[in-house]
Design a protein around this motif. Structure first.
Motif, PDB file in Angstrom:
ATOM      1  N   GLY A 109      16.102 106.347  12.613  1.00  0.00           N
ATOM      2  CA  GLY A 109      17.264 107.239  12.547  1.00  0.00           C
ATOM      3  C   GLY A 109      17.628 107.502  11.102  1.00  0.00           C
ATOM      4  N   ASP A 110      18.499 108.498  10.896  1.00  0.00           N
ATOM      5  CA  ASP A 110      18.916 108.858   9.537  1.00  0.00           C
ATOM      6  C   ASP A 110      19.592 107.693   8.836  1.00  0.00           C
ATOM      7  OD1 ASP A 110      18.092 111.531   9.672  1.00  0.00           O
ATOM      8  OD2 ASP A 110      19.911 112.075  10.787  1.00  0.00           O
ATOM      9  N   SER A 111      19.677 107.801   7.530  1.00  0.00           N
ATOM     10  CA  SER A 111      20.391 106.792   6.754  1.00  0.00           C
ATOM     11  C   SER A 111      21.852 106.749   7.208  1.00  0.00           C
ATOM     12  CB  SER A 111      20.305 107.170   5.270  1.00  0.00           C
ATOM     13  OG  SER A 111      20.973 106.220   4.510  1.00  0.00           O
ATOM     14  N   GLY A 112      22.362 105.551   7.431  1.00  0.00           N
ATOM     15  CA  GLY A 112      23.747 105.402   7.867  1.00  0.00           C
ATOM     16  C   GLY A 112      23.910 105.463   9.381  1.00  0.00           C
ATOM     17  N   ALA A 113      22.801 105.597  10.122  1.00  0.00           N
ATOM     18  CA  ALA A 113      22.884 105.714  11.584  1.00  0.00           C
ATOM     19  C   ALA A 113      23.360 104.417  12.246  1.00  0.00           C
ATOM     20  CB  ALA A 113      21.529 106.117  12.158  1.00  0.00           C
ATOM     21  N   GLY A 114      23.135 103.275  11.572  1.00  0.00           N
ATOM     22  CA  GLY A 114      23.575 101.998  12.143  1.00  0.00           C
ATOM     23  C   GLY A 114      22.429 101.035  12.424  1.00  0.00           C
ATOM     24  N   LYS A 115      21.263 101.306  11.878  1.00  0.00           N
ATOM     25  CA  LYS A 115      20.078 100.482  12.167  1.00  0.00           C
ATOM     26  C   LYS A 115      20.243  99.047  11.651  1.00  0.00           C
ATOM     27  CE  LYS A 115      17.442 103.339   9.850  1.00  0.00           C
ATOM     28  NZ  LYS A 115      18.441 104.302   9.334  1.00  0.00           N
ATOM     29  N   PRO A 118      34.798  94.960   9.524  1.00  0.00           N
ATOM     30  CA  PRO A 118      36.153  94.481   9.261  1.00  0.00           C
ATOM     31  C   PRO A 118      36.796  95.172   8.054  1.00  0.00           C
ATOM     32  CG  PRO A 118      34.604  92.634   9.423  1.00  0.00           C
ATOM     33  CD  PRO A 118      33.808  93.887   9.574  1.00  0.00           C
ATOM     34  N   SER A 119      35.950  95.580   7.086  1.00  0.00           N
ATOM     35  CA  SER A 119      36.520  96.232   5.893  1.00  0.00           C
ATOM     36  C   SER A 119      36.865  97.694   6.153  1.00  0.00           C
ATOM     37  CB  SER A 119      35.531  96.137   4.736  1.00  0.00           C
ATOM     38  OG  SER A 119      34.301  96.705   5.133  1.00  0.00           O
ATOM     39  N   ARG A 120      36.434  98.235   7.301  1.00  0.00           N
ATOM     40  CA  ARG A 120      36.744  99.637   7.602  1.00  0.00           C
ATOM     41  C   ARG A 120      37.305  99.778   9.003  1.00  0.00           C
ATOM     42  NH1 ARG A 120      31.535 102.790   5.621  1.00  0.00           N
ATOM     43  NH2 ARG A 120      31.444 102.057   3.483  1.00  0.00           N
ATOM     44  N   PRO A 121      38.467  99.174   9.238  1.00  0.00           N
ATOM     45  CA  PRO A 121      39.034  99.243  10.586  1.00  0.00           C
ATOM     46  C   PRO A 121      39.298 100.690  11.009  1.00  0.00           C
ATOM     47  CG  PRO A 121      40.603  98.285   9.023  1.00  0.00           C
ATOM     48  CD  PRO A 121      39.321  98.451   8.302  1.00  0.00           C
ATOM     49  N   ILE A 152      20.725  94.968  13.465  1.00  0.00           N
ATOM     50  CA  ILE A 152      20.054  93.733  13.054  1.00  0.00           C
ATOM     51  C   ILE A 152      21.100  92.648  12.747  1.00  0.00           C
ATOM     52  CG2 ILE A 152      18.589  92.744  11.225  1.00  0.00           C
ATOM     53  CD1 ILE A 152      16.988  94.623  12.942  1.00  0.00           C
ATOM     54  N   LYS A 153      22.161  93.053  12.043  1.00  0.00           N
ATOM     55  CA  LYS A 153      23.193  92.077  11.680  1.00  0.00           C
ATOM     56  C   LYS A 153      23.912  91.540  12.919  1.00  0.00           C
ATOM     57  CE  LYS A 153      24.135  94.465   7.381  1.00  0.00           C
ATOM     58  NZ  LYS A 153      25.142  95.367   6.776  1.00  0.00           N
ATOM     59  N   LEU A 154      24.076  92.383  13.935  1.00  0.00           N
ATOM     60  CA  LEU A 154      24.781  91.915  15.139  1.00  0.00           C
ATOM     61  C   LEU A 154      23.903  90.973  15.967  1.00  0.00           C
ATOM     62  CD1 LEU A 154      26.771  95.060  16.320  1.00  0.00           C
ATOM     63  CD2 LEU A 154      27.541  93.154  14.910  1.00  0.00           C
ATOM     64  N   ALA A 178      12.402 101.027  10.971  1.00  0.00           N
ATOM     65  CA  ALA A 178      11.308 101.686  10.257  1.00  0.00           C
ATOM     66  C   ALA A 178      11.788 102.939   9.537  1.00  0.00           C
ATOM     67  CB  ALA A 178      10.209 102.038  11.233  1.00  0.00           C
ATOM     68  N   HIS A 179      11.358 103.060   8.310  1.00  0.00           N
ATOM     69  CA  HIS A 179      11.657 104.278   7.553  1.00  0.00           C
ATOM     70  C   HIS A 179      10.429 105.156   7.459  1.00  0.00           C
ATOM     71  CE1 HIS A 179      15.605 102.851   6.462  1.00  0.00           C
ATOM     72  NE2 HIS A 179      15.050 101.673   6.255  1.00  0.00           N
ATOM     73  N   ARG A 180       9.274 104.502   7.364  1.00  0.00           N
ATOM     74  CA  ARG A 180       8.029 105.280   7.318  1.00  0.00           C
ATOM     75  C   ARG A 180       7.537 105.412   8.751  1.00  0.00           C
ATOM     76  NH1 ARG A 180       8.123 101.613   3.123  1.00  0.00           N
ATOM     77  NH2 ARG A 180       7.182 100.093   4.498  1.00  0.00           N
TER      78      ARG A 180
HETATM   79  N1  LIG Z   1      29.262  95.829   4.930  1.00  0.00           N
HETATM   80  C1  LIG Z   1      29.720  97.020   5.320  1.00  0.00           C
HETATM   81  N2  LIG Z   1      31.048  97.288   5.321  1.00  0.00           N
HETATM   82  C2  LIG Z   1      31.519  98.480   5.736  1.00  0.00           C
HETATM   83  N3  LIG Z   1      30.754  99.483   6.184  1.00  0.00           N
HETATM   84  C3  LIG Z   1      29.423  99.293   6.209  1.00  0.00           C
HETATM   85  C4  LIG Z   1      28.833  98.057   5.780  1.00  0.00           C
HETATM   86  N4  LIG Z   1      27.493  98.149   5.919  1.00  0.00           N
HETATM   87  C5  LIG Z   1      27.253  99.383   6.416  1.00  0.00           C
HETATM   88  N5  LIG Z   1      28.403 100.079   6.588  1.00  0.00           N
HETATM   89  C6  LIG Z   1      28.529 101.448   7.159  1.00  0.00           C
HETATM   90  O1  LIG Z   1      28.046 101.435   8.494  1.00  0.00           O
HETATM   91  C7  LIG Z   1      27.276 102.589   8.773  1.00  0.00           C
HETATM   92  C8  LIG Z   1      25.899 102.174   9.265  1.00  0.00           C
HETATM   93  O2  LIG Z   1      25.225 101.494   8.211  1.00  0.00           O
HETATM   94  P1  LIG Z   1      23.801 100.828   8.346  1.00  0.00           P
HETATM   95  O3  LIG Z   1      23.600  99.982   7.145  1.00  0.00           O
HETATM   96  O4  LIG Z   1      23.684 100.189   9.664  1.00  0.00           O
HETATM   97  O5  LIG Z   1      22.853 102.126   8.284  1.00  0.00           O
HETATM   98  P2  LIG Z   1      21.250 102.231   8.350  1.00  0.00           P
HETATM   99  O6  LIG Z   1      20.936 103.016   9.571  1.00  0.00           O
HETATM  100  O7  LIG Z   1      20.660 100.890   8.215  1.00  0.00           O
HETATM  101  O8  LIG Z   1      20.919 103.131   7.058  1.00  0.00           O
HETATM  102  P3  LIG Z   1      19.685 103.039   6.004  1.00  0.00           P
HETATM  103  O9  LIG Z   1      18.549 103.774   6.644  1.00  0.00           O
HETATM  104  O10 LIG Z   1      20.202 103.790   4.803  1.00  0.00           O
HETATM  105  O11 LIG Z   1      19.405 101.615   5.713  1.00  0.00           O
HETATM  106  C9  LIG Z   1      27.267 103.425   7.488  1.00  0.00           C
HETATM  107  O12 LIG Z   1      28.233 104.426   7.627  1.00  0.00           O
HETATM  108  C10 LIG Z   1      27.654 102.440   6.422  1.00  0.00           C
HETATM  109  O13 LIG Z   1      28.359 103.060   5.387  1.00  0.00           O
END
Ligand SMILES: Nc1ncnc2c1ncn2[C@@H]1O[C@H](COP(=O)(O)OP(=O)(O)OP(=O)(O)O)[C@@H](O)[C@H]1O
Ligand SMILES: [Mg+2]
Length: 267
Positions: A59-65, A34-37, A69-71, A219-221
């Motif tokens: 997956g890489d950092s920021g992939a959406g993992k 919601p904060s990044r429409p 979980i949150k959904l 998983a990261h490791r």
């Molecule tokens: N609360 C939030 N508000 C806005 N954008 C968010 C929020 N949380 C995550 N994002 C964005 O959503 C994308 C996915 O984030 P997510 O936290 O799911 O990544 P991740 O795969 O868990 O990464 P990591 O391995 O670093 O934990 C990223 O581009 C991140 O910047």
């Protein structure tokens, strides 16, 4: 805590049944925070997570993992598509019943400035006996370090658990998850490195907790997920590959590259 949730619960919701199998389905999910429409975090994501199996999400950092979980916990609503648990759209069931069937060990566990005992039993909507708290602590490999504190289970952990080590905090979060006896267990592995001893204590605690439950591990490791029944590999909010660990290694695609990258980084 005073913040109002943006989620709208339906006026008539049903309870998620107590005896769910724990199948999790993402059906064409599109999601933006919601904060990044306008910024799509998950793009047409579809997958099925089998009941009582262990599925690893990598997956890489920021992939959406963590977003996945949150959904599943319905911390946010999807923009398109749906998330189902045992065929129930998570929007159709009460949040209370959803959260009673699912436990989460988050990436950075939040503890409260209360006793160890209260932190373990936190949020359980029934009376919890001391025996149950002790059993959860033993399962989570917490018992020994708790008994070394002079106040034992009455020890106060400090604001956000600052008076504990990272590994101890994680294990307390595992105990908190265990006491709820969830059908679905979500683990968002911490990115911060644990020392070898703590790492082993955390992973054996998790292994015990996973038995007979649908477990989804971010998983990261990557070396820790060789026993996973299924690996889902993500990149930029989409699934690029899924299958068994060995299959994906053999395929020499995105997952293989991720493993290679980690091995060279570790050298
Ligand atoms: N609360 C939030 N508000 C806005 N954008 C968010 C929020 N949380 C995550 N994002 C964005 O959503 C994308 C996915 O984030 P997510 O936290 O799911 O990544 P991740 O795969 O868990 O990464 P990591 O391995 O670093 O934990 C990223 O581009 C991140 O910047
Ligand atoms: Mg994450």
């Amino acid at each position: 805590m005073k913040e109002e949730s943006r989620l709208v619960e339906k006026t008539v919701t049903k309870e998620l049944p107590e005896s769910i199998r724990g199948e999790v389905v993402f059906d064409n999910v599109q999601f933006e925070y919601p904060s990044r429409p306008g910024e799509t975090t998950l793009k047409n994501l579809s997958f099925t997570i089998s009941p009582q199996k262990m599925t690893a999400v990598v997956g890489d950092s920021g992939a959406g993992k963590s977003t996945i979980i949150k959904l599943i916990m319905r911390m946010y609503d999807v923009k398109e598509g749906a998330v189902y648990i045992d065929g129930h759209d998570v929007r159709d069931v009460s949040l209370g019943s959803l959260h009673n069937r699912i436990s989460i060990v988050p990436q950075t566990p939040d503890l409260f400035n209360a006793s160890v005992k209260e932190n373990i039993a936190y949020g359980v909507d029934r009376e919890v006996s001391m025996d149950e708290i002790i059993a959860a602590a033993k399962l989570a490999n917490c018992y020994d370090f708790i008994m070394k504190f002079s106040n034992k289970f009455d020890t106060i952990v400090g604001n956000r658990g600052t008076q504990l080590s990272v590994g101890q905090k994680q294990r307390l979060a595992i105990a908190r998850a265990a006491i709820r006896k969830p059908q679905v267990l979500l683990l968002d592995e911490a990115t911060s490195a644990l020392d070898a001893e703590n790492e082993a204590l955390v992973s054996t605690a998790l292994e015990k907790l996973m038995i007979g439950r649908t477990t989804i591990v971010v998983a990261h490791r990557l070396c820790t997920i060789q026993n996973a029944d299924e690996v889902i590999c993500m990149k930029d909010g989409a699934v690029i590959e899924s299958g068994r660990y060995a299959e994906l290694i053999e395929k020499k695609g995105g997952f293989f590259k991720l493993v290679q990258k980690q091995m060279t980084a570790g050298e």
